[in-house]
Design an enzyme around this catalytic site. Structure first.
Site, PDB file in Angstrom:
ATOM      1  N   GLU A 184       0.823  -1.227   0.000  1.00 49.58           N
ATOM      2  CA  GLU A 184       0.000   0.000   0.000  1.00 49.58           C
ATOM      3  C   GLU A 184       0.849   1.265   0.000  1.00 49.58           C
ATOM      4  O   GLU A 184       0.853   2.029   0.975  1.00 49.58           O
ATOM      5  CB  GLU A 184      -0.965   0.000   1.189  1.00 49.58           C
ATOM      6  CG  GLU A 184      -2.052  -1.034   1.072  1.00 49.58           C
ATOM      7  CD  GLU A 184      -3.296  -0.754   1.906  1.00 49.58           C
ATOM      8  OE1 GLU A 184      -3.267   0.154   2.754  1.00 49.58           O
ATOM      9  OE2 GLU A 184      -4.310  -1.450   1.706  1.00 49.58           O
ATOM     10  N   GLU A 383      -4.999  -8.262  -0.566  1.00 47.06           N
ATOM     11  CA  GLU A 383      -5.829  -8.136   0.639  1.00 47.06           C
ATOM     12  C   GLU A 383      -7.259  -7.809   0.251  1.00 47.06           C
ATOM     13  O   GLU A 383      -7.501  -7.000  -0.649  1.00 47.06           O
ATOM     14  CB  GLU A 383      -5.375  -6.979   1.556  1.00 47.06           C
ATOM     15  CG  GLU A 383      -4.132  -7.244   2.335  1.00 47.06           C
ATOM     16  CD  GLU A 383      -3.739  -6.076   3.230  1.00 47.06           C
ATOM     17  OE1 GLU A 383      -4.632  -5.374   3.750  1.00 47.06           O
ATOM     18  OE2 GLU A 383      -2.529  -5.868   3.399  1.00 47.06           O
TER      19      GLU A 383
HETATM   20  C1  NOJ Z   1      -4.452  -2.622   4.646  1.00 44.91           C
HETATM   21  C2  NOJ Z   1      -3.162  -2.812   5.382  1.00 44.91           C
HETATM   22  O1  NOJ Z   1      -2.205  -3.336   4.499  1.00 44.91           O
HETATM   23  C3  NOJ Z   1      -3.300  -3.700   6.603  1.00 44.91           C
HETATM   24  O2  NOJ Z   1      -2.110  -3.627   7.323  1.00 44.91           O
HETATM   25  C4  NOJ Z   1      -4.507  -3.249   7.402  1.00 44.91           C
HETATM   26  O3  NOJ Z   1      -4.600  -3.876   8.644  1.00 44.91           O
HETATM   27  C5  NOJ Z   1      -5.739  -3.495   6.555  1.00 44.91           C
HETATM   28  N1  NOJ Z   1      -5.665  -2.635   5.394  1.00 44.91           N
HETATM   29  C6  NOJ Z   1      -7.073  -3.231   7.245  1.00 44.91           C
HETATM   30  O4  NOJ Z   1      -7.225  -1.884   7.498  1.00 44.91           O
END
Ligand code: NOJ
Length: 477
Positions: A184, A383
């Protein structure tokens, strides 16, 4: 007969009881994801250096309820049990992150063999359990020693990252075939270096990540550039150390979702999606900053060279993207921007996090638009998932029906994209275990496995049973 052919071409198989089960391509990775700081604990064990999160989480007032990753789910010491839990859940692929300051306590210099050894043991354990390891090199825990020298504001951090990536390719690349460079980028750059303001129920809410800086637009654009440069230099360095590794980023896809599927709105969604990702995916996948970006940024544009751009645009084996929500619904517009945002209504359904509007079709539109905009060789959804208000029943179960509903909905949308030919090779649900949701603390639970943070007891939730059945049958159950 016609129905049969149609079903086959759409990846549908017959289910017991006469209904049809949408199935995924063979060798589709049913994965699950975590990140080091959110689960490992043991911040000083075996020579680990401090990360920016070790520092930031201890600043009073930054973390909900004063939570920190000092213990988290104690995964550093319990990793064998955790691999067993995942094996029993039918996990086929596990995306974990490597903590850079465990490997290089000072960010650069001499590597720490005990840090490398931890991940080497974890990888062996996964392989023995029949789980394919996917490594992420940077999930936000920059060595504090590098932050002290300017962090991502310094170009040297990009080179230090490439050196670290090369070491990992050498040490783990004999067993780990897939690596994601950075997680991200857009979020850690913006939330970490100026804070991102989002609308929640019509009100502005500012989200911050470590190191919690307040930089100018020009400075943030330079940080962005160093982040994509780190990605590109790492890809080059890893390929030089170990040819044949499969590499790509795990960025967040900011998607414009057409509010109604019309050709004009889909065109608007393409324009929006390219615009939203211009500092990150667009430059990584095209090797150039768009004219629109450079013109709009004007004097705030980053400083870069042609050599930087060719590193940043290094060919990739796949693109990983985290997809939870779109940036916005959009519709066609005659104005110069080429799209108009359609805000969600106040009563729009939500999942457990304040920012999480329930818009499962983003798992269709995100991959589809990526495919039409950038034509990547392959896509991984690195994710998706949701937080829920998970509580143990007196019988010791966690009945997270909302998460099951969410997962079924997003996987159905992903299935639709794949059926239309979008090359999605796997999906990693966030997250394997409840964990530290950054500044949101431990109260925001994303796991398929419940953690009792007092006793460290692991309890697979209803969603874990759903995952097991879906993974076993390679379909949406
Ligand atoms: C994206 C992030 O990469 C992760 O670390 C986070 O916990 C999740 N989103 C949920 O917010």
């Amino acid at each position: 007969m016609i129905n049969k052919i149609h079903f086959k071409s759409k990846n549908l198989t017959s289910n017991a009881g006469g209904s049809t089960l949408p199935t995924f391509p063979e060798r589709f990775f049913w994965g699950i994801a975590t990140a080091a700081y959110q689960i490992e604990g043991s911040p000083d064990a075996d020579g680990k250096g401090k990360s920016i999160w070790d520092t930031y989480a201890h600043i009073p007032g930054k973390m909900k309820n004063g939570d920190t990753g000092d213990v988290a789910i104690d995964h550093y010491r319990r990793y064998k049990d955790d691999v067993t839990v995942m094996r029993e859940m039918g996990v086929k692929a596990y995306r974990f992150s490597i903590s850079w300051p465990r490997i290089f306590p000072n960010g650069v210099g001499e590597p720490n063999p005990k840090g490398v050894d931890f991940y080497s043991r974890l990888v062996d354990e996964l392989l023995q359990a029949g789980i394919e390891p996917f490594g992420t090199l940077y999930h936000w825990d920059l060595p504090q020693a590098l932050q002290d020298k300017g962090g991502w504001q310094s170009r040297d951090t990009a080179q230090a990252f490439a050196d670290y990536a090369s070491l990992i390719a050498g040490q783990l690349g004999d067993r780990v075939k897939h690596f994601f460079t950075l997680n991200e980028l857009q979020n850690f750059v913006d939330m970490g270096h100026r804070g991102t303001v989002i609308k929640v129920q019509g009100k502005d809410v500012r989200i911050e990540l470590a190191p919690g800086l307040q930089l100018s637009t020009a400075q943030v654009n330079q940080v962005s550039h160093h982040a994509v440069l780190a990605h590109g230099l790492a890809v080059q360095a890893m390929r030089a150390t170990r040819p044949g590794l499969l590499l790509g980023p795990a960025d967040v896809l900011f998607t414009g979702v057409p509010i109604i599927d019309t050709p004009a709105n889909v065109r608007a969604a393409e324009i929006a999606t390219r615009t939203y990702n211009e500092r990150f995916l667009d430059v990584m996948l095209t090797g150039r900053y768009s004219d629109a970006y450079l013109q709009a940024a004007g004097p705030d544009s980053p400083k870069f060279t042609e050599a930087d751009l060719s590193a940043i645009g290094s060919p990739l084996d796949f693109v990983g993207v985290n997809i939870y929500i779109p940036k916005s619904y959009v519709e066609a517009s005659e104005d110069a921007k080429g799209f108009r945002e359609v805000p969600t209504s106040l009563t729009h359904p939500k999942m457990g996090s304040p920012w999480h509007s329930f818009i499962p079709e983003v798992l269709y539109w995100g991959p589809r638009l990526m495919n039409s905009l950038w034509k990547p060789k392959a896509i991984y959804i690195t994710e998706n998932g949701c937080a829920a208000n998970d509580v143990l029943t007196p019988e010791g179960r966690v009945l997270d029906t909302d998460r099951v509903m969410y997962l079924r909905a997003v996987m159905s949308n992903l299935h639709r994209a794949i059926s239309e030919g979008v090359p999605v090779k796997g999906n990693f649900i966030w997250s394997a275990f409840d964990n530290l949701e950054w500044t949101g603390g431990f109260g925001t639970r994303f796991g398929l496995v419940h953690i009792d943070f007092k006793t460290q007891k692991r309890t697979p939730k209803l969603s874990a049973a759903w995952f097991k059945e879906a993974s076993r049958r390679n379909g949406i159950v």
